[in-house]
Design a protein around this motif. Sequence first.
Motif, short mmCIF file in Angstrom:
data_model
loop_
_atom_site.label_atom_id
_atom_site.label_comp_id
_atom_site.label_asym_id
_atom_site.label_seq_id
_atom_site.Cartn_x
_atom_site.Cartn_y
_atom_site.Cartn_z
N ILE A 1 0.86 -1.18 0.00
CA ILE A 1 0.00 0.00 0.00
C ILE A 1 0.89 1.23 0.00
O ILE A 1 1.79 1.37 0.85
N VAL A 2 0.69 2.11 -0.98
CA VAL A 2 1.46 3.36 -1.09
C VAL A 2 0.46 4.50 -1.18
O VAL A 2 -0.74 4.28 -1.38
N HIS A 3 0.93 5.72 -1.05
CA HIS A 3 0.02 6.86 -1.05
C HIS A 3 0.46 7.97 -2.00
O HIS A 3 0.12 9.14 -1.82
N ASN A 4 1.20 7.57 -3.04
CA ASN A 4 1.60 8.53 -4.06
C ASN A 4 1.84 7.75 -5.35
O ASN A 4 2.55 6.75 -5.35
N LEU A 5 1.24 8.19 -6.45
CA LEU A 5 1.35 7.46 -7.71
C LEU A 5 2.75 7.50 -8.32
O LEU A 5 3.02 6.76 -9.27
N ASP A 6 3.63 8.34 -7.80
CA ASP A 6 5.01 8.34 -8.30
C ASP A 6 5.65 6.97 -8.13
O ASP A 6 6.47 6.55 -8.97
N ILE A 7 5.28 6.25 -7.08
CA ILE A 7 5.89 4.94 -6.81
C ILE A 7 5.49 3.93 -7.88
O ILE A 7 6.37 3.33 -8.52
N PRO A 8 4.20 3.69 -8.14
CA PRO A 8 3.86 2.75 -9.21
C PRO A 8 4.26 3.23 -10.60
O PRO A 8 4.53 2.40 -11.48
N LEU A 9 4.32 4.53 -10.83
CA LEU A 9 4.79 5.02 -12.13
C LEU A 9 6.21 4.54 -12.41
O LEU A 9 6.57 4.24 -13.55
N HIS A 10 7.01 4.42 -11.36
CA HIS A 10 8.39 3.96 -11.51
C HIS A 10 8.51 2.44 -11.41
O HIS A 10 9.40 1.86 -12.02
N GLU A 11 7.62 1.80 -10.65
CA GLU A 11 7.86 0.40 -10.28
C GLU A 11 6.84 -0.60 -10.81
O GLU A 11 7.13 -1.80 -10.82
N SER A 12 5.66 -0.16 -11.24
CA SER A 12 4.62 -1.09 -11.68
C SER A 12 4.59 -1.22 -13.20
O SER A 12 5.05 -0.33 -13.92
N ASP A 13 4.03 -2.32 -13.65
CA ASP A 13 3.88 -2.56 -15.09
C ASP A 13 2.56 -2.05 -15.63
O ASP A 13 2.45 -1.75 -16.82
N ALA A 14 1.55 -1.96 -14.78
CA ALA A 14 0.24 -1.46 -15.19
C ALA A 14 -0.43 -0.80 -13.99
O ALA A 14 -0.28 -1.26 -12.85
N ILE A 15 -1.16 0.27 -14.26
CA ILE A 15 -1.92 0.98 -13.23
C ILE A 15 -3.38 1.00 -13.65
O ILE A 15 -3.72 1.54 -14.71
#
Length: 338
Positions: A233-247
Motif C-alpha cells: 500500500i502506497v500513497h503517491n502514484l510516483d511509486i507505481p509510475l516507476h515500479e509497476s507494469d500497469a496501473i
Amino acid sequence: MYASLQTPRDLARTDRNKNLRDDRPEFQKHLLSAKSLSIADVDRLCRTAEDYELGALPPADVIGKTVALLFFQPSTRTRMGFEAAIVALGCHPIGMENMTASRSNTRSGETLEDCAAVISRLSDLIVVRHHEVGAAERMAAKSLKPIINGGDGWNEHPTQALIDIFSLRRGLGTIRGKSICFGGDPRGRTVRSLVQLLRFESPREVVFCPPAHYEVPADLLATLSEHQIRCRIVHNLDIPLHESDAIMMAPYDMSDIGEPAASGYVSPRMTPETHRLTAERVLNANSNALIYHPMPRLDEIDPSCDELPNAMYFEQVRLSKFMRMAVLGELLSIGTYP
C-alpha cells in the motif's frame, strides 16, 4: 427466419466458428460473481473474445434472442457496451431508459424476485445493475433465464473484471510476474472483481494507492494473501509510475456507488495531485506503466494523457465489446432452467 448471406471470406471461417465452444464445459447458469469463474472459464472467454475481434460469426443458436437490460442505477458505458455486443451477436436488446419509473423499485414495492420471474418469461437473458449488494443473486433465485450481474452496489462487477483481464493480457503479453497497481478508491466493485481474477494470473505483486482516509477492504487483502500474492500500500502514484507494469485507475472517491438512481448524493470531484495522472507527470517519470481505467473518469487522469503510447483505457473500451459478446454468447446458448 434468417437467410444466409455468407461471403467467401465468411465461408472460409466456418471451421473456426464451429469450434468456438467445442473446448468448454457447460458454463454456469448465471454470471453473478468473479468468484464463480475458473481459470479455464477466463482463458476460454478470452479466446472467444479474441475470435470475435478477428471476425468470427456468432453461434447460430444465439441469433435472434432477446436480452433485457435492467439498469436501476445510471449507466452509460456498461449499458451501451452490452447493447453493442447484443446487436453484434444478432440479438435484440429491450429495457427501460429510466428504471425509476418502473414498478420494480422501492416506491411501488414490487420485489426484485417478482421482477426477475416476470422479465425472464419475456426475454432470454437479463443484465441487471442495482445499488443493493446481492440484487443480482436475488433475481437469479427466481429467474428462468441467465442473469448477468452488471454491478450490485459495492459488491461486484464480474464482466468488467473479465474485460480488464483481457485488456491487461493484451497490453502486457502476460500478467504473470508483473506488478499491478490499483490507483484511487479501493472499495469499488470493479476492484473487488478484478482482484478475484488476478488470483489466477500470478502477478509479482498488487499495489494499492488509495486515499489516506479509505482502507483497502479486508476481503481483498485476504484473497491476495490466500493466493500468496504480495501486496503493498502506497500513497503517491510516483511509486507505481516507476515500479509497476500497469496501473488500473479509478475515481478518488466512489461513495455514490451504493446510492439509488434517485439519490441526490454527489461524490467529491477533486483528486489531490498525489493521486492524479498527467502527461507531464508520466513523462517526467519516464514511465512505461500501462494506464487503464474502467471509466468513467473524473479528474484522476488528465486528458493530456490520452495521446500517450501507454494510455490503454480507450483500447480497453474497444476490447470490452468482444468480451461481452463472449459472455453473452455462452449464457444465451444454455437455455431455460427447470
